[in-house]
Write an enzyme that holds these catalytic residues in place. Structure first.
Site, PDB file in Angstrom:
ATOM      1  N   ARG A 175      73.547  26.871  65.255  1.00 16.19           N
ATOM      2  CA  ARG A 175      72.937  25.804  64.309  1.00 16.19           C
ATOM      3  C   ARG A 175      72.086  24.735  65.182  1.00 16.19           C
ATOM      4  NH1 ARG A 175      78.298  27.563  62.850  1.00 16.19           N
ATOM      5  NH2 ARG A 175      78.311  28.236  60.890  1.00 16.19           N
ATOM      6  N   ASP A 198      74.520  33.479  63.791  1.00 26.32           N
ATOM      7  CA  ASP A 198      75.220  32.878  62.716  1.00 26.32           C
ATOM      8  C   ASP A 198      73.952  32.630  61.583  1.00 26.32           C
ATOM      9  OD1 ASP A 198      76.905  31.219  60.862  1.00 26.32           O
ATOM     10  OD2 ASP A 198      78.076  31.025  62.584  1.00 26.32           O
ATOM     11  N   HIS A 229      78.453  35.364  57.794  1.00 29.76           N
ATOM     12  CA  HIS A 229      77.816  34.572  58.671  1.00 29.76           C
ATOM     13  C   HIS A 229      76.484  35.266  59.209  1.00 29.76           C
ATOM     14  CE1 HIS A 229      79.859  30.641  58.605  1.00 29.76           C
ATOM     15  NE2 HIS A 229      81.090  31.406  58.826  1.00 29.76           N
ATOM     16  N   ASP A 271      85.232  35.481  60.291  1.00 26.46           N
ATOM     17  CA  ASP A 271      85.673  34.308  59.741  1.00 26.46           C
ATOM     18  C   ASP A 271      84.696  34.228  58.380  1.00 26.46           C
ATOM     19  OD1 ASP A 271      83.573  33.735  61.433  1.00 26.46           O
ATOM     20  OD2 ASP A 271      83.817  31.638  61.012  1.00 26.46           O
ATOM     21  N   GLU A 272      85.363  33.503  57.457  1.00 30.56           N
ATOM     22  CA  GLU A 272      84.529  32.774  56.250  1.00 30.56           C
ATOM     23  C   GLU A 272      83.715  33.948  55.691  1.00 30.56           C
ATOM     24  OE1 GLU A 272      84.605  28.132  57.558  1.00 30.56           O
ATOM     25  OE2 GLU A 272      83.026  29.355  58.353  1.00 30.56           O
ATOM     26  N   ASP A 328      84.149  19.242  67.376  1.00 31.77           N
ATOM     27  CA  ASP A 328      82.932  18.720  66.498  1.00 31.77           C
ATOM     28  C   ASP A 328      83.578  17.722  65.679  1.00 31.77           C
ATOM     29  OD1 ASP A 328      84.610  20.759  65.236  1.00 31.77           O
ATOM     30  OD2 ASP A 328      82.707  21.427  63.944  1.00 31.77           O
ATOM     31  N   TRP A 361      81.181  23.474  67.394  1.00 26.78           N
ATOM     32  CA  TRP A 361      80.195  23.683  66.460  1.00 26.78           C
ATOM     33  C   TRP A 361      79.080  22.688  66.472  1.00 26.78           C
ATOM     34  CZ3 TRP A 361      81.277  28.787  65.187  1.00 26.78           C
ATOM     35  CH2 TRP A 361      82.394  29.167  65.138  1.00 26.78           C
TER      36      TRP A 361
END
Ligand code: ACM
Length: 765
Positions: A168, A197, A270, A332-333, A426, A474
């Site tokens: 990020r 990511d 991701h 994840d996700e 975060d 994060w």
């Protein structure tokens, strides 16, 4: 100082103890706290002729101490045989803990004992913290004293991790080393490097140049908060990556500090950056770009042979670089939407006799696991890898609470604990409205400190599967390394003690004192830490009194109740403030007449609900308890911009019923309800609620619609005056039935999951 004076000094230095500024001995203040530390009479003095003796093979640790002392004392240090005025490293086979050590100091020597270099290294870290801070604050040639101590120490957990997301936002090698150095000082031993990511691929993979040319850069970045409406973008190209040479350099740097680096290569979700570079890896013909905003994206690797070849080739280069026994593969996700409509994915499901897309994810992870196992490595995945069946040798990183941890540990898998509730650095760390923008949530230092990584559902045997905790950073809202430090420190200090110190040896007051001392060390190390020790915290007790407190000792709180700024002559807080009228409290922490931190401000609204009895048919979610049911009518409104504070109550998917009973029937003109609305974070204000007003003559009920917009606050003002003839009717009790928004619709963050309801302060006028 003249050269002649220096020469004179060094000649007589061992005879007299005068020439250089002498530093007072402070009591030991070590983080993480050792398992046992005894202060003995006396001290050891480091002077110009003190030497180091490496009686055994602790070369790594000896060299580390030597370079530290050389930099800090501005002189060269000899490693040689000596029995006096010596810092002595000794092998001690009776120390059975792999990372354990002892330190004994007296007037003649500092004796560091261990049975491994790692143990010796942690002895060195403790020794560094025993040295006076002035050493690190100025490079002058001080006379240094170390208190005489006897320390016996070993870690509680074998895994002590810190994570950093560099996708990020990207941070240069120099900063990564600084982060690793701080971890070493705190006896952390694992750096989890989140390298890929949706928003950027950060590791050079020579076989796939487009990962460097395309996947490493995004065209623009979201500015402000994800929940802002409209969203704004900076339209600047952002990115970069670490070359393999830089990665090797970082790995070697970490190794010298006994830190293993676990690289994370995200899959199957991701993965938008990689798919932007190599669209053939995706599951739809649609072309995607490297993501420019935060969240979870539907773009996912297609589970075909081409993808597995790509991932295996990538992982080959990753393994070539990283000696880590673990490779983190994310997991994840990963929304299954694209797999549901992809003929390729459906074919893989059919051919392999899989039940659904969750089993397909499990198939995907297991294939990768098999590949990595065949190369002698093990996988770690986020707890979603439990869905559809866990890969046989996987270690689970439990982040969505601890349910995944319990399931994995009970089925014999190792687990690393990183629940959002205690490990997500975060999140905001203070309720002060002036905090820099963060993703949301709230995780105060004390909560991190009080984290017990062992879920209570586990037996002693199962608990052995919990190999340790980790703090996660994060970086969506951390654009600079200064901001990373602000979010990481001092919470990393608390996590180090969670990971290292046995529960029975932990003590929050002692920790806070040591953190206050550690501030100076962080200043010397140029770490941009957050200081919330000098903040005031307030809460309303059961007796309707407002209490103020502050974390650090030896200060006073001064306050006003009329909205004016507190000064050195304002009232000193000694006892709780009665809440019997509207109050506008301003308070600050003072020492010797000086305001230390920021001014704390709190409005208390003495409305008609304050002091009534309230019940809710459901408990709020453990992560968002606010101030309990009573907090809904305590006169204190939740923040307008953050739902993670101590006022908002969060319910996940529940329909809720709230009942308020007044001490005696009262006249009511207006009832205000406040709901939070942050759809990017799965928080939805309800679309409607039912209200029931109970009077002596019976019940009135009504259905109330709520306004629909993108604001973070959705307010409902229910006016009773519009009921003709109701003005003089007294109300005994009120009830609200508040249905949850329901399942989050397609196309939104968290689609398919239950929405959250956040409510605070029911204001009754
Ligand atoms: C995560 O926070 N998505 C692991």
């Amino acid at each position: 100082m003249s050269a002649r004076f220096l020469i004179l000094c060094s000649l007589i230095l061992t005879l007299l103890s005068c020439r250089e500024p002498e530093i007072k001995l402070s009591s030991p203040s070590v983080i993480p706290a050792p398992q046992s530390l005894q202060v003995l009479p006396g001290r050891f003095t480091i002077d110009q002729s003190t030497v180091i003796r490496n009686a055994d093979d602790f070369t790594h640790s000896v060299n580390f101490l030597k370079s530290f002392l050389e930099v800090e004392t501005n002189r060269s240090w000899e490693t040689k045989y000596a029995t006096e005025n010596v810092i002595l490293f000794e092998f001690d086979p009776s120390i059975t803990a792999a990372e354990g050590y002892t330190i004994e100091t007296n007037a003649q020597q500092v004796l560091l004992k261990a049975s491994t270099d790692a143990g010796a290294f942690y002895a060195v870290q403790t020794l560094i913290q025993l040295l006076p801070l002035e050493l690190e604050k100025s490079k002058e040639n001080h006379l240094l004293h170390i208190p005489a101590v006897a320390i016996k120490d070993e870690p509680r957990f074998s895994y002590r991790g810190m994570h950093l997301d560099v996708s990020r936002h990207l941070f240069d090698v120099e900063f990564i080393k600084k982060y690793i150095d701080a971890m070493a000082l705190l006896k952390m031993n694992t750096f989890h490097w989140h390298l890929t990511d949706d928003q950027g691929w950060r590791i050079e993979i020579k076989r796939y140049p487009k990962l460097q040319e395309i996947a490493a850069y995004r065209d623009s970045t979201l500015m402000g908060h994800y929940n802002d409406s409209p969203r704004l973008y900076d339209t600047k190209k952002y990115g970069g990556f670490y070359t393999q040479e830089e990665i090797r350099e970082v790995i070697a740097f970490a190794k010298a500090r006994h830190i293993n680096i676990i690289p994370e290569i995200e899959m199957p979700g991701h993965a938008q950056a990689a798919i932007a570079a190599y669209p053939e890896l995706g599951c739809t013909p649609e072309k995607v770009n490297v993501a420019t905003e935060w969240g979870v994206f539907e773009t996912i690797y297609c589970p075909d042979e081409e993808t597995f070849t790509f991932l295996e080739n990538v992982l080959d280069e990753v393994m070539e670089l990283f000696p880590s026994p673990y490779i983190h593969i994310g997991g994840d996700e990963a929304p299954k939407t694209q797999w549901k409509s992809s003929p390729v994915a459906q074919q893989v499901i059919k051919e392999n006799g899989l039940k659904d897309e969750y089993e397909l994810q499990s198939y995907f992870i297991q294939r990768i696991e098999k590949y990595l196992n065949s190369k002698g490595r093990n996988i770690i995945g986020w707890d979603e890898i439990l869905e559809g069946g866990l890969a046989p040798n996987a270690t689970v990183m439990s982040w969505r609470g601890t349910t995944g941890a319990v399931e994995a540990a009970k089925s014999g898998h190792d687990v690393i604990m990183t629940p959002t509730s205690h490990s997500y650095f975060d999140y905001y760390q203070s309720e002060n409205e002036n905090e820099p923008t963060a993703i949301g949530g709230f995780l105060a230092l004390e909560k991190v400190y009080n984290f017990n990584p062992i879920p209570k559902e586990l037996t002693a045997e199962e608990a052995k599967r919990i190999i340790g905790p980790q703090g996660n950073l994060w970086t969506e809202y951390m654009t600079t390394s200064d901001q990373v430090e602000y979010m990481a420190f001092p919470r990393m200090l608390a996590m180090s003690e969670v990971a290292w110190t046995q529960a029975e040896n932990k003590n929050y007051s002692s920790f806070i004192n040591r953190v206050e001392y550690f501030h100076q060390r962080m200043e010397a190390l140029d770490i941009n830490y957050a200081n919330h020790l000098y903040e005031v915290k307030g809460f309303l007790n059961d007796q309707q009194q407002y209490k103020l407190s502050t974390a650090s000792l030896g200060k006073e709180i001064r306050f006003t109740t009329d909205g004016s700024k507190p000064t050195a002559t304002s009232a000193i807080y000694k006892q709780a403030i009665p809440f019997t009228k509207n109050l506008s409290i301003n308070a600050g922490v003072f020492k010797e007449g000086k305001l230390l931190g920021k001014v704390f401000k709190q409005q208390l609204l003495y409305h008609k609900g304050v002091g009534a009895t309230i019940t809710i048919n459901k408990e709020p979610n453990k992560s968002y308890p606010g101030s309990g049911a009573q907090g809904l009518i305590n006169g204190i409104k939740g923040s307008d911009s953050r739902y993670g504070d101590s006022e908002w109550l969060g319910f996940w998917g529940d329909d809720i019923e709230i009942e308020i009973t007044f001490k005696e029937p009262i006249l009511v003109d207006e009832i205000k309800l406040r709901f939070y609305n942050a759809t990017g974070q799965w928080v939805y204000a309800p679309e409607k609620y039912y209200i029931f007003l109970e009077t002596k003559n019976g019940m009135i009920s009504d259905l109330v619609g709520l306004p629909k917009n993108d604001n973070t606050l959705i307010l409902s003002n229910y006016n009773l005056k519009r009921f003709k003839g109701f003005e003089n009717k007294k109300i005994n009790s009120l009830k609200f039935n508040i249905p949850n928004y329901g399942i989050i619709p397609e196309g939104k963050q968290g689609a398919g999951n239950k929405a959250w309801t956040f409510i605070d302060e029911i204001i009754i006028n």
